[in-house]
Design a protein around this motif. Structure first.
Motif, mmCIF file in Angstrom:
data_model
loop_
_atom_site.group_PDB
_atom_site.id
_atom_site.type_symbol
_atom_site.label_atom_id
_atom_site.label_comp_id
_atom_site.label_asym_id
_atom_site.label_seq_id
_atom_site.Cartn_x
_atom_site.Cartn_y
_atom_site.Cartn_z
ATOM 1 N N ASN A 109 0.856 -1.175 0.000
ATOM 2 C CA ASN A 109 0.000 0.000 0.000
ATOM 3 C C ASN A 109 0.898 1.233 0.000
ATOM 4 O O ASN A 109 1.587 1.520 0.980
ATOM 5 C CB ASN A 109 -0.920 0.005 1.227
ATOM 6 C CG ASN A 109 -2.001 1.073 1.134
ATOM 7 O OD1 ASN A 109 -1.753 2.167 0.626
ATOM 8 N ND2 ASN A 109 -3.194 0.752 1.614
ATOM 9 N N LEU A 149 0.742 -3.789 6.028
ATOM 10 C CA LEU A 149 -0.558 -3.814 6.686
ATOM 11 C C LEU A 149 -0.563 -4.818 7.835
ATOM 12 O O LEU A 149 -1.070 -4.523 8.922
ATOM 13 C CB LEU A 149 -1.651 -4.153 5.665
ATOM 14 C CG LEU A 149 -1.876 -3.128 4.550
ATOM 15 C CD1 LEU A 149 -2.965 -3.609 3.607
ATOM 16 C CD2 LEU A 149 -2.247 -1.772 5.132
ATOM 17 N N ASP A 155 0.453 4.423 0.207
ATOM 18 C CA ASP A 155 0.183 5.509 1.153
ATOM 19 C C ASP A 155 0.317 5.071 2.604
ATOM 20 O O ASP A 155 0.113 5.879 3.508
ATOM 21 C CB ASP A 155 -1.234 6.055 0.922
ATOM 22 C CG ASP A 155 -1.402 6.628 -0.475
ATOM 23 O OD1 ASP A 155 -0.402 7.167 -0.994
ATOM 24 O OD2 ASP A 155 -2.496 6.513 -1.030
ATOM 25 N N TYR A 156 0.650 3.817 2.836
ATOM 26 C CA TYR A 156 0.685 3.316 4.201
ATOM 27 C C TYR A 156 2.130 3.217 4.671
ATOM 28 O O TYR A 156 2.991 2.712 3.965
ATOM 29 C CB TYR A 156 0.018 1.937 4.271
ATOM 30 C CG TYR A 156 -0.665 1.677 5.595
ATOM 31 C CD1 TYR A 156 -1.979 2.080 5.812
ATOM 32 C CD2 TYR A 156 0.006 1.027 6.627
ATOM 33 C CE1 TYR A 156 -2.617 1.834 7.012
ATOM 34 C CE2 TYR A 156 -0.623 0.789 7.835
ATOM 35 C CZ TYR A 156 -1.931 1.193 8.029
ATOM 36 O OH TYR A 156 -2.550 0.968 9.230
ATOM 37 N N SER A 177 1.744 -3.539 10.638
ATOM 38 C CA SER A 177 1.120 -2.410 11.314
ATOM 39 C C SER A 177 0.001 -2.876 12.235
ATOM 40 O O SER A 177 -0.169 -2.355 13.345
ATOM 41 C CB SER A 177 0.576 -1.414 10.280
ATOM 42 O OG SER A 177 1.620 -0.864 9.504
#
Length: 719
Positions: A47, A82, A49-50, A85
């Motif tokens: 991702n 993801l 933007d992550y 996180s």
């Protein structure tokens, strides 16, 4: 992962090894928030933007998670930002709520992480995590954590309970062995004294080059796992198997009987399609595995105490007699050639395969009509796997093993030698280097024609389009988790794709037998059989097959009845009276003329059945089963001229030495006169019936005789 050992992770008095790994990371990967400043982050993370936020976590866990994310990026997969996180959020909430968790991810196996994830979801949202959420976190604990444990482990690599070359580069792989993307779990062996001995034995044999990783992970460990299961069933105290050597033979025989039951080869709780009979070779493999383990431990008693510690004590009773008893249970399997075409793919099956193969490469949103072997016409959706389509085509055309095609280098074509180009007489050829991984001393190149070259070049263009800006290592590549292009097409995917294709197309051969494309070794049998039927010499066939011995190449040749009959009919000859020499199938089976090179003579053929022996020496010319034709006229005429010259020269020398002519009843002269007469009769017969073969024309003719009158004397009458 359950059962992971932490021995060797942190020597007493030294810093934790993870800090050594953390200091080796690039600077952007050592912050509390990872993402900003990382070159190519958009290609690394799942991702864009992550960011990976590690603030609020214990420093040790921060370092571990940073290293795991970086390892995923260098491994060629996308970093599980993801999942990591989410794990960071779970740990931060656990710290806030004083919920206990292990101080290190190396000590947190998947069961503990799954329990933490469940606690997090139930306390925050009042529900259990979905299967997709669990699978996302499971990936982190399957590979990245395994690599972290291996990188921090400072003892021998084989001490760990999970072996995976992808995660632990210390595991030795041979130079010709395929890149291994599969691991093996040593905790399947439940008895600690057995498990530690197996680790030491297999690790030592791997490092010595005695065994390969493929053999250890796919075969040897499974054999010893079955031995471990048998110990639980057969003994109240499994250590009794290490006791009295006189009992070892009976124990090995009991293990053999247990292995003969197909149900015992399947792991409990994992039902599989079982065969009705276990092949003797598979039983022998298990017996050898146990025998070699006993032999290794008996030969290393002194070192076992230092390496295994207290777990070496049970092995002190093992002697060479134990190993010998287990080896004696290995049965002898006769190496008899199977004279059948079981592994041969005939023209009917090949026609069905090639007609339906475009379905493999067709996109999923397109359809293609196919006709099954039973005549049923169906419309099937495309399978969108052009790589599998080209791999099976290359196997059919070249006869290579599936691994030799699947793992071949991207730049596998090279220019042939000038001599090869000259011999090709204008045909476009190239030298193809395949991934020879089975036999170290065997060659790894063959000459291929323009059809094979076109398929390889098409695959190269396809890979360049799918992986732009990447220098791929293999010709056939893994599509997911392979940013750097170093991972080959997975073998499991290839086999599964061909099984699905076979079940859809339903291919059968000329004998109405189903042909499963997942058994791709059949195409190797087929290719070598066809080359042999074209008359390729055995040493050339061995070179093409990449075998170490000609006997192995001959094992691949199918004895097809129709080819044997056609080949024998091509040698049809005529008798001296002009009639055809007729052979029935039984005659042909007895003669096996093409299997007997000694039946081809310089001036004809010998029709003596191969099971009979000839005691005539060099008397073929006067033999009734000797056949010749006008293609040997010059040879026979030259032999007649040389025989007459020999007779004249020898008779002259005899006269000069002895002062009298050589008598006609001289043994040597009588034989030469017989040869001369036979040659004259043969040439006369060939001249009388040109274009026809003559059988037995050199035999001397015996004049017919009438009845001979005799007088019978009655008993008692005067003579």
């Amino acid at each position: 992962m359950a059962g992971d050992r932490t021995r060797g992770l942190r020597p007493a008095g030294d810093e934790d090894p993870v800090w050594r790994l953390w200091r080796a990371l690039p600077e952007p990967w050592r912050g509390a928030v990872i993402g900003p400043g990382v070159e190519g982050w958009e290609n690394i993370t799942e991702n864009i933007d992550y960011k990976l936020n590690l603030t609020g976590l214990p420093e040790l866990i921060q370092a571990e998670m940073a290293w795991m994310a970086h390892w995923q990026a260098t491994d060629g997969t996308r970093a599980s930002v993801l999942a990591l996180s989410q794990l960071a959020n779970i740990l931060r909430r656990a710290i806030r709520d004083h919920h206990p968790f292990p101080p290190s991810l190396r000590q947190m196996d998947w069961e503990a992480a799954s329990a933490l994830q469940t606690w997090f979801y139930t306390t925050r949202w009042g529900r259990f995590p979905s299967a997709g959420v669990r699978a996302r976190l499971r990936v982190v604990f399957r590979f990245a954590r395994t690599a972290l444990i291996a990188a921090c482990h400072e003892g021998p690599w084989w001490e760990l309970d999970y072996w995976h070359p992808r995660c632990d580069p210390r595991i030795p792989l041979s130079s010709r062995e395929p890149m291994a993307h599969y691991g093996c779990t040593l905790t399947l062996i439940t008895h600690p004294w057995l498990r530690e001995a197996v680790k030491w034995c297999l690790g030592t044999l791997l490092e010595a080059g005695t065994l390969r990783w493929t053999t250890v992970s796919q075969e040897r460990l499974r054999c010893l796992h079955r031995f471990d299961r048998w110990l639980q069933i057969a003994f109240d105290n499994p250590l009794d198997v290490l006791g009295d050597p006189t009992s070892a033979a009976g124990q090995a025989a009991a293990f053999r009987r247990w292995l003969a039951d197909p149900a015992n080869r399947c792991d409990p709780g994992k039902p599989r399609r079982m065969a009705t009979k276990v092949a003797p070779r598979l039983i022998n493999d298990d017996l050898r595995a146990v025998g070699e383990l006993f032999e290794f431990m008996a030969a290393n008693h002194d070192e076992a105490g230092r390496v295994l510690g207290p777990l070496a004590a049970p092995w002190a009773r093992v002697t060479a007699a134990h190993a010998a008893s287990w080896f004696r249970q290995v049965s002898r399997i006769p190496h008899e050639r199977l004279l059948n075409d079981e592994h041969y793919v005939d023209d009917r099956a090949l026609g069905q395969i090639t007609a339906a193969l475009p379905l493999l490469g067709l996109p999923k949103d397109q359809q293609m009509p196919i006709t099954r072997s039973d005549g049923q016409a169906v419309t099937a959706d495309g399978m969108d796997d052009p790589q599998a389509m080209r791999m099976i085509l290359l196997q059919i055309l070249t006869g290579r093993r599936s691994s030799e095609i699947r793992l071949c280098d991207f730049d596998c074509l090279s220019a042939p030698t000038d001599r090869a180009v000259e011999a090709a007489e204008g045909e476009d050829i190239a030298r193809f280097r395949y991934a020879q991984s089975k036999i170290d001393i065997a060659p790894d190149t063959i000459l291929v024609d323009s059809e094979v070259v076109a398929i390889i070049e098409e695959q190269q263009r396809w890979v360049r389009a799918r992986l732009p800006g990447v220098a791929p290592k293999h010709l056939f590549v893994q599509l997911l988790g392979n940013r750097s292009g170093v991972k080959p097409y997975p073998s499991g995917t290839y086999n599964w794709r061909l099984r699905e294709f076979s079940s859809l197309v339903r291919i059968t051969d000329g004998k109405e037998r189903p042909v499963q494309l997942s058994h791709t070794h059949r195409f190797r049998h087929t290719k070598l059989t066809r080359l042999a039927e074209l008359g390729l010499p055995i040493h050339v066939l061995q070179r093409y097959a990449g075998h170490a011995t000609p006997s192995m190449s001959m094992h691949y040749i199918a004895h097809r009845e129709e080819h044997a009959e056609q080949a024998f009919l091509a040698t049809r000859k005529l008798k001296a009276d002009g009639t055809t020499i007729v052979f029935s199938r039984d005659d042909h089976d007895r003669l096996h003329l093409f299997d007997r090179a000694d039946r081809f003579l310089p001036h004809g053929w010998c029709l003596l059945p191969p099971l009979q022996t000839c005691d005539k020496g060099n008397s073929c010319l006067t033999c009734s089963v000797f056949v010749t034709d006008d293609t040997h006229t010059q040879t026979l005429a030259r032999q007649l001229e040389e025989t007459e010259a020999l007779i004249h020269r020898t008779a002259t020398a005899f006269l000069q030495r002895h002062g009298r002519p050589m008598p006609d009843d001289n043994v040597w002269l009588a034989q030469r006169h017989a040869e001369r007469a036979a040659l004259q009769r043969l040439l006369t017969a060939l001249e009388a019936k040109p274009g026809r073969a003559c059988q037995g024309a050199g035999c001397p003719t015996t004049p017919a005789t009438g009845p001979v009158p005799i007088t019978l004397q009655r008993p008692g009458t005067p003579q």
